[in-house]
Write an enzyme that holds these catalytic residues in place. Structure first.
Site, PDB file in Angstrom:
ATOM      1  N   GLY A  20       6.465   2.462  -3.465  1.00  0.00           N
ATOM      2  CA  GLY A  20       7.935   2.584  -3.351  1.00  0.00           C
ATOM      3  C   GLY A  20       8.365   3.080  -1.980  1.00  0.00           C
TER       4      GLY A  20
ATOM      5  N   ILE B 193       0.838  -1.213   0.000  1.00  0.00           N
ATOM      6  CA  ILE B 193       0.000   0.000   0.000  1.00  0.00           C
ATOM      7  C   ILE B 193       0.868   1.257   0.000  1.00  0.00           C
ATOM      8  CG2 ILE B 193      -1.634   1.318   1.460  1.00  0.00           C
ATOM      9  CD1 ILE B 193      -2.962  -1.437   2.089  1.00  0.00           C
TER      10      ILE B 193
ATOM     11  N   GLU C  13       9.855 -19.933  18.758  1.00  0.00           N
ATOM     12  CA  GLU C  13       9.030 -20.783  19.627  1.00  0.00           C
ATOM     13  C   GLU C  13       8.231 -21.808  18.817  1.00  0.00           C
ATOM     14  OE1 GLU C  13       7.320 -19.279  23.143  1.00  0.00           O
ATOM     15  OE2 GLU C  13       8.693 -17.583  23.236  1.00  0.00           O
TER      16      GLU C  13
ATOM     17  N   SER D 143       6.021 -22.373  11.878  1.00  0.00           N
ATOM     18  CA  SER D 143       4.634 -22.646  11.466  1.00  0.00           C
ATOM     19  C   SER D 143       4.451 -24.128  11.132  1.00  0.00           C
ATOM     20  CB  SER D 143       4.277 -21.802  10.238  1.00  0.00           C
ATOM     21  OG  SER D 143       4.074 -20.461  10.615  1.00  0.00           O
TER      22      SER D 143
END
Ligand SMILES: Cc1cc2nc3c(=O)[nH]c(=O)nc-3n(C[C@H](O)[C@H](O)[C@H](O)COP(=O)(O)OP(=O)(O)OC[C@H]3O[C@@H](n4cnc5c(N)ncnc54)[C@H](O)[C@@H]3O)c2cc1C
Length: 390
Positions: free
Chosen positions: A350, A347, A373, A376
């Site tokens: 640059g 969004i 921890e 995934s």
């Protein structure tokens, strides 16, 4: 079912936000650029009670629950994830391991000064050859008279260079495998203990991630933490709580990235109007906000369950594990943080690629949330095991 926070919890959120915006925000980019550990902020965190959130007042803590803890980590991380992870490793890993599995003397000696922020803590499980497979620990501890002698090295220890107290796992009986790894409390000036290489990281650069090295490191026999051989199994329980804090870390950073994207979208004009008026941008913001809310619900539910489990344990009941829920929260919030930070950069166009806006830093910092921890992939394994009853 009541989804609203209490007045106290809302007040706590405002207080932490004010603190983070006033004390942390002005320094964030300089700390990040130079990879500076923010030593000056530690006494202020202590004064606010953030270094002893989940510990009873009897042990110098703030006497709050996991829900309040999640709010604190979330609000700190909304401004700087480095502060979030410093506080998380200190509270829910190091201090909590001693609080949960230590004897009364250890609680008095260590939990109280740690919770009051007189001491800073770190927690060392990961080794160069034992990451996801932490049961493959190679650091060893052998009993010699009135001491344990520890040899080996740990890697990726948050607060490794700055901690006064380290909780580390070492093999005490290789034949017993997962039930042959014990936990030890090591003070920073213990003979044979030293922090090693400090990592030069992609993100969370103001937090210290270091090797810690044990060379014939001698600690008194009474520094064995918990039952001999049960350090690894106890660590898994510590990680149940720790994952709530990494979920909150991801949630806070996602919120910070999202807010920066909203601000920018309203102010940046192209084709004669703010880019927030383009539906493509609006849909991104809608998806970001929705995913953040879903991550918040999973995180707060895991925190609420942790508080219920503690209350049940205090009442003499069964302090049920919350492995599945904390893993789900950590998995989802971590992945949402990465997606949201990615869209926040997009969004900004640059300018999102430059250090002039916070999106760039969030984009780097959030990646830890799908790694630390338990990655995934490992969270999915943990959740699947719970689902399939393995
Ligand atoms: C900033 C930072 C702070 C940290 N702080 C601490 C700390 O305070 N204390 C501490 O003890 N540790 C800490 N860690 C270590 C962290 O928990 C480990 O990096 C993490 O558990 C992964 O271990 P690894 O890096 O060895 O990766 P590996 O285990 O080598 O994994 C490499 C890849 O293989 C995948 N993989 C591995 N096994 C499997 C499998 N069975 N199935 C599918 N995929 C698999 C992983 O998901 C990953 O994608 C920290 C790490 C970082 C980056």
């Amino acid at each position: 079912m009541d989804f609203s926070l209490t007045d106290e919890q809302q007040h706590l959120r405002r207080t932490v936000r004010e603190f983070a915006e006033g004390e942390i925000a002005p320094h964030v980019m300089a700390w990040d650029e130079d990879s500076t550990f923010p030593s000056e902020i530690i006494p202020k965190l202590a004064e606010m009670g953030f270094l002893g959130v989940i510990f009873p007042e009897k042990y110098g803590g703030a006497g709050m629950g996991y829900l309040e803890y999640a709010i604190i980590i979330e609000e700190l991380s909304r401004v700087d994830g480095s502060i979030g992870i410093i506080v998380a490793a200190h509270n829910s890993l190091c201090t909590n391991h001693i609080f949960k599995f230590g004897n009364e003397a250890q609680r008095q000696e260590y939990v109280t000064p740690l919770a009051q922020g007189e001491l800073l803590g770190c927690w060392s499980l990961t080794e160069p050859e034992a990451g996801s497979d932490a049961g493959g620990t190679r650091t060893v501890a052998a009993r010699q008279g009135a001491c344990w002698v520890i040899n080996g090295a740990k890697t990726f220890t948050t607060n490794g260079h700055h901690a006064d107290v380290c909780v580390a796992m070492a093999v005490t009986d290789a034949a017993k495998k997962h039930h042959g790894i014990s936990a030890f409390i090591i003070e920073k000036d213990a003979p044979g203990f030293r922090p090693g290489k400090k990592e030069n990281k992609l993100g969370l650069r103001a937090s210290d991630t270091s090797e810690v090295v044990f060379t014939d490191c001698r600690v008194p026999a009474e520094n064995l933490l918990g039952a001999e051989g049960e350090g690894f199994v106890n660590s898994l329980q510590i990680l149940d709580g720790g994952r709530i804090s990494i979920a909150a870390l991801g949630l806070g950073m996602a919120q910070g990235a999202y807010e920066s994207a909203v601000r920018y979208a309203k102010q940046r004009k192209q084709f004669g109007k703010p880019i927030a008026e383009f539906q493509a941008i609006q849909f991104k913001l809608a998806d970001m906000a929705t995913q953040i809310e879903a991550a918040r619900l999973l995180t707060y539910r895991a925190a609420w369950l942790a508080d219920r489990a503690i209350a049940a344990g205090e009442a003499g009941g069964d302090a049920a594990r919350l492995t599945r829920e904390s893993s789900m929260a950590k998995l989802y919030a971590g992945e949402v943080a990465v997606r949201v930070a990615n869209e926040a950069v997009q969004i900004h166009g640059g300018y999102g690629f430059t250090k002039d806006y916070p999106a760039e830093k969030f984009y780097r910092d959030v990646k830890l949330c799908t790694i630390g921890e338990g990655t995934s992939e490992i969270q999915r394994l943990v959740i699947a095991r719970q689902l399939l009853g393995k």
